[in-house]
Write a protein that holds these residues in place. Structure first.
Motif, PDB file in Angstrom:
ATOM      1  N   LEU A 255       0.952  -1.329   0.034  1.00 49.11           N
ATOM      2  CA  LEU A 255      -0.089  -0.077   0.132  1.00 49.11           C
ATOM      3  C   LEU A 255       0.925   1.275  -0.028  1.00 49.11           C
ATOM      4  CD1 LEU A 255      -2.971  -0.976   2.426  1.00 49.11           C
ATOM      5  CD2 LEU A 255      -3.068  -0.913  -0.050  1.00 49.11           C
ATOM      6  N   VAL A 256       2.017   1.165   0.725  1.00 49.15           N
ATOM      7  CA  VAL A 256       3.043   2.103   0.746  1.00 49.15           C
ATOM      8  C   VAL A 256       3.348   2.416  -0.678  1.00 49.15           C
ATOM      9  CG1 VAL A 256       5.083   3.409   1.583  1.00 49.15           C
ATOM     10  CG2 VAL A 256       3.704   2.050   3.147  1.00 49.15           C
ATOM     11  N   LEU A 257       3.706   1.399  -1.177  1.00 48.46           N
ATOM     12  CA  LEU A 257       4.341   1.475  -2.722  1.00 48.46           C
ATOM     13  C   LEU A 257       3.255   1.957  -3.815  1.00 48.46           C
ATOM     14  CD1 LEU A 257       6.296  -1.772  -2.961  1.00 48.46           C
ATOM     15  CD2 LEU A 257       7.252   0.242  -3.155  1.00 48.46           C
ATOM     16  N   ASP A 258       2.052   1.548  -3.508  1.00 49.27           N
ATOM     17  CA  ASP A 258       0.981   2.145  -4.285  1.00 49.27           C
ATOM     18  C   ASP A 258       0.870   3.610  -4.083  1.00 49.27           C
ATOM     19  OD1 ASP A 258      -0.216  -0.027  -5.657  1.00 49.27           O
ATOM     20  OD2 ASP A 258      -1.381  -0.511  -4.064  1.00 49.27           O
ATOM     21  N   ALA A 259       0.949   4.229  -2.932  1.00 51.33           N
ATOM     22  CA  ALA A 259       0.811   5.675  -2.680  1.00 51.33           C
ATOM     23  C   ALA A 259       2.195   6.374  -3.395  1.00 51.33           C
ATOM     24  CB  ALA A 259       0.867   5.962  -1.328  1.00 51.33           C
ATOM     25  N   SER A 260       3.265   5.664  -3.048  1.00 52.68           N
ATOM     26  CA  SER A 260       4.621   6.429  -3.708  1.00 52.68           C
ATOM     27  C   SER A 260       4.182   6.358  -5.369  1.00 52.68           C
ATOM     28  CB  SER A 260       5.651   5.625  -3.208  1.00 52.68           C
ATOM     29  OG  SER A 260       5.925   5.643  -1.944  1.00 52.68           O
ATOM     30  N   PHE A 261       4.029   5.345  -5.976  1.00 48.12           N
ATOM     31  CA  PHE A 261       3.891   5.195  -7.269  1.00 48.12           C
ATOM     32  C   PHE A 261       2.958   5.994  -7.720  1.00 48.12           C
ATOM     33  CE2 PHE A 261       2.347   3.461 -11.292  1.00 48.12           C
ATOM     34  CZ  PHE A 261       3.415   3.083 -12.027  1.00 48.12           C
ATOM     35  N   ASN A 262       1.739   6.206  -7.379  1.00 44.92           N
ATOM     36  CA  ASN A 262       0.757   7.009  -7.810  1.00 44.92           C
ATOM     37  C   ASN A 262       1.144   8.445  -7.771  1.00 44.92           C
ATOM     38  OD1 ASN A 262      -0.923   4.882  -8.328  1.00 44.92           O
ATOM     39  ND2 ASN A 262      -1.999   5.076  -6.305  1.00 44.92           N
ATOM     40  N   ARG A 263       2.023   9.083  -6.971  1.00 46.57           N
ATOM     41  CA  ARG A 263       2.227  10.324  -6.981  1.00 46.57           C
ATOM     42  C   ARG A 263       3.151  10.844  -7.745  1.00 46.57           C
ATOM     43  NH1 ARG A 263       6.618  12.333  -5.119  1.00 46.57           N
ATOM     44  NH2 ARG A 263       5.875  14.262  -4.537  1.00 46.57           N
ATOM     45  N   LEU A 264       4.014   9.740  -8.204  1.00 45.24           N
ATOM     46  CA  LEU A 264       5.061  10.229  -9.284  1.00 45.24           C
ATOM     47  C   LEU A 264       4.419  10.731 -10.919  1.00 45.24           C
ATOM     48  CD1 LEU A 264       7.182   6.640  -9.488  1.00 45.24           C
ATOM     49  CD2 LEU A 264       7.662   8.754  -8.387  1.00 45.24           C
TER      50      LEU A 264
END
Length: 709
Positions: A255-264
């Protein structure tokens, strides 16, 4: 290149325990085990950089980067000070013994990172040659230490080794790591979060990267509440996550990775997905090849590294390289759809940067190996075949037969699934057979050569057919089935002559000479070797010419024509030294020793045997070393240097025993017993003479005494 230690925290007890094991002197292998992301590699890097001053030399190898044992062993031996010609001359089958023996000679540290990549599907069985190395090292290692990191603990003998299960960081250590990564918060807040995260270093790093990117001016740990990422207990109740059979930390990281990826940005998202096709570390140039029209910069890669989506490393020259953590690579691969274009761009990049010939080391053909990988991944098997075929001769001469076997096996399995009958498939089967023959797996080699032969005959490729027949003859010759070998070589010779292939003809003639020599038919063997030599001289094949000269010397020696044999061996030796063939040089020296011993020139024979023995030891050829020792014992025995001869025989016997060569062991044992009997007789001879003289002196004294009376 090793993990960064810029934000190192804690692990005091673990470091102390490993230092104690290193200082013990009897611990030869230390393993750090733990879940992915727990910091195994980082701990190993800390030991390597800061806790290893006592070692003479250190080596770090990340085996997840598809490092074969052959490549590992040759690189380590080079850094241990052996010359490139010496290392190249070591037979691939002898590399395990060579590396073990040279590590024993000093106090060195060898780190093998990500050992789990070598394990079989059961999570226990190691890659065969690495397993042989570990067993050899644990059984007879010295003061050097091997340190491995692995998620799975392999099945190894429980002798001279220690395992360290790595837990998460303590709450205090986790809080300190968050601070070092620039995260703000009260002591209680940071401790509480680190405890909830079970001290998992990768999760803490991902969270820090996310907050630094999202809350640049005020990255408070409490701000995770804004994104629903503060508490895993809340996360696992999320409807989207029901039915997932993953651990809570695993879910949290995703979920943290999803959040990080989506803000790129869109550019960085596409770049990250495309970069996932690289299986080895990449730099800015490789990254730019994926988005050539968008000017990918080092800053783009460093931004991804700041979000902890990439790992940044420095090489010895200060260059920046990037790679994925295995967990993050798995996540990115799941998000990616069709990466065909990314693989094609990788192929173009590696082709453009491939080194031209001549190549000196396997690193010089690294780009070709990557082209093979990407072509194979795309199902472009013919392109993959042509790529590896381009550097096949180099890999063969350098002794990288495990690499060749791995690559050709992939192609063979792919074409078998497609029921192929192409020339490329047949050639791959033949090359796979050659690789296995060089590795001593003769029945397997014969099976692949037979499959290849059937296809070449079916497609009427006479050159390929003759080559397969020759290779079958070589395999059967190695098994001692000489009549069958001769039959295959005769068939091969007939075809090569029919199609006018001179090198193939000379090779078949030479192979026939070797087979007839093994049968004791020396005049016939000499005739074939002379024909082979004439052709190799004509077409300018120097290495093959040296082999023919050597074979002629052996045959003439068997006929008792030792002076002529010496002439051929000297010619062969000169060529082998000129072309840097160390193994061949040692063989010629040994053959010269045999010839001079037969002439009764034992001191000269001993000199040649000792020169041969030195090279065989240097290049790590135990079979050749044992043969040199046995021959040396024979010559020493002829000069009545019995204690030296006995020692040579015993060392030869011990080496043969370690290789499981029972017939050779018996020969050495017979020599030892024969020499021991002669020694005992010789030692008892002075006593017999003294006893005889005393008896006659006593008898004469009695006669004299009688006469005087």
């Amino acid at each position: 290149m090793r993990p960064s230690l810029d934000c190192w925290q804690g692990r005091t007890e673990e470091r102390q325990k490993i230092r104690e094991w290193i200082a013990d002197g009897n611990i030869r292998l230390i393993g750090i085990t733990g879940l992915g992301g727990f910091g195994k590699s980082t701990l190993a890097a800390k030991i390597y950089d800061d806790d290893s001053a006592e070692f003479d030399k250190k080596f770090w190898v990340d085996v997840s980067r598809r490092v074969t044992f052959t490549e590992l062993a040759r690189r380590v031996l080079l850094r241990l000070g052996l010359s490139p010609p010496t290392v190249e001359a070591i037979p691939e089958l002898s590399l395990v013994d060579a590396l073990v023996n040279h590590l024993r000679e000093g106090r060195h540290l060898l780190v093998l990172d990500n050992l789990e990549s070598l394990l079989q599907q059961d999570g226990q069985g190691l890659d065969a040659i690495y397993k042989e190395f570990f067993h050899g090292w644990l059984g007879c290692g010295g003061k050097s230490v091997i340190l491995v990191t692995t998620r799975e603990r392999p099945d190894l003998p429980e002798i001279n080794l220690k395992w360290l299960p790595l837990p998460g960081l303590s709450p205090a250590e986790g809080a300190n790591l968050l601070r070092a990564l620039g995260i703000l918060g009260t002591e209680t807040e940071l401790l509480d979060f680190a405890k909830k995260a079970e001290g998992h270093p990768l999760l803490l790093t991902l969270v820090a990267g996310f907050l630094q990117a999202e809350e640049e001016s005020d990255p408070q740990i409490s701000h995770l509440q804004r994104y629903g990422l503060a508490d895993v207990a809340q996360l696992v109740t999320n409807e989207k996550l029901k039915g997932l059979h993953r651990g809570k930390i695993d879910i949290w990281m995703r979920l943290v990775l999803d959040a990080s990826f989506n803000r790129l940005s869109d550019k960085l998202q596409r770049l990250l997905l495309n970069l996932s096709v690289y299986r080895i570390p990449f730099n800015t140039a490789a990254a730019d090849a994926q988005l050539p029209e968008e000017n990918v910069s080092e800053q783009d890669l460093r931004q991804l590294a700041r979000c902890s989506l990439l790992q940044e490393e420095r090489d010895d020259n200060g260059g920046r390289w990037f790679q994925f953590h295995p967990f993050i690579l798995a996540y990115v691969n799941q998000k990616a759809d069709d990466l065909t274009e990314a693989h094609q761009k990788a192929i173009a990049y590696y082709k453009e940067n491939a080194k031209p010939e001549p190549w000196q080391a396997i690193s010089d053909v690294a780009e070709y190996l990557e082209v093979f990988y990407h072509c194979y991944h795309l199902g472009e098997y013919e392109n993959a075949f042509n790529t590896i075929r381009h550097c096949d001769d180099f890999l063969t001469l350098q002794g990288y037969n495990t690499v060749r076997a791995e690559l050709y096996k992939q192609l063979v399995e792919a074409w078998q699934q497609n029921n192929s009958d192409s020339w490329e498939f047949a050639a791959s089967l033949n090359s796979l057979g050659i690789a296995y023959r060089c590795l001593g797996q003769y029945p397997l080699a014969i099976d692949y050569h037979q499959q290849s032969l059937a296809i070449f005959r079916e497609i009427s490729d006479h050159n390929g057919e003759a080559g397969c027949l020759n290779n079958l003859g070589n395999a059967y010759n190695a098994l001692g089935q000489y009549p069958l070998a001769i039959d295959y070589h005769q068939q091969s010779l007939a075809i090569f002559r029919e199609i006018g292939e001179r090198k193939g003809e000379a090779t078949s003639l030479g192979n026939l000479g070797i087979a007839y020599d093994s049968l004791g038919q020396y005049p016939l063997a000499i005739d074939y070797h002379q024909q082979s030599l004439a052709i190799f001289r004509e077409i300018g094949e120097r290495k093959e010419k040296a082999s023919s000269l050597n074979n002629l010397g052996i045959a003439y020696d068997s006929l008792g024509q030792h002076s002529l044999a010496i002439d051929y061996h000297q010619q062969s030796l000169a060529i082998k030294r000129e072309i840097g063939d160390r193994n061949g040089e040692a063989t010629s020296l040994g053959n010269l020793g045999i010839a001079y011993r037969c002439l009764g020139q034992h001191p000269l024979a001993i000199d040649y045997y000792q020169q041969s023995l030195a090279i065989k030891r240097e290049i790590g050829d135990p079979n050749g070393e044992a043969a040199s020792l046995f021959n040396l014992g024979n010559a020493l025995a002829k000069l009545s240097r019995k204690s030296e001869a006995l020692g040579a025989y015993q060392n030869a016997r011990d080496l043969y025993q370690s290789m499981g060569l029972d017939a050779n062991v018996q020969d050495a044992e017979n020599a030892i017993q024969s020499l021991s009997r002669k020694t005992n007789i010789w030692m008892s001879l002075p006593k017999a003479i003294v006893s005889f003289l005393l008896r006659w002196v006593n008898r004469l004294w009695r006669l004299l005494h009688t006469f005087l009376r």
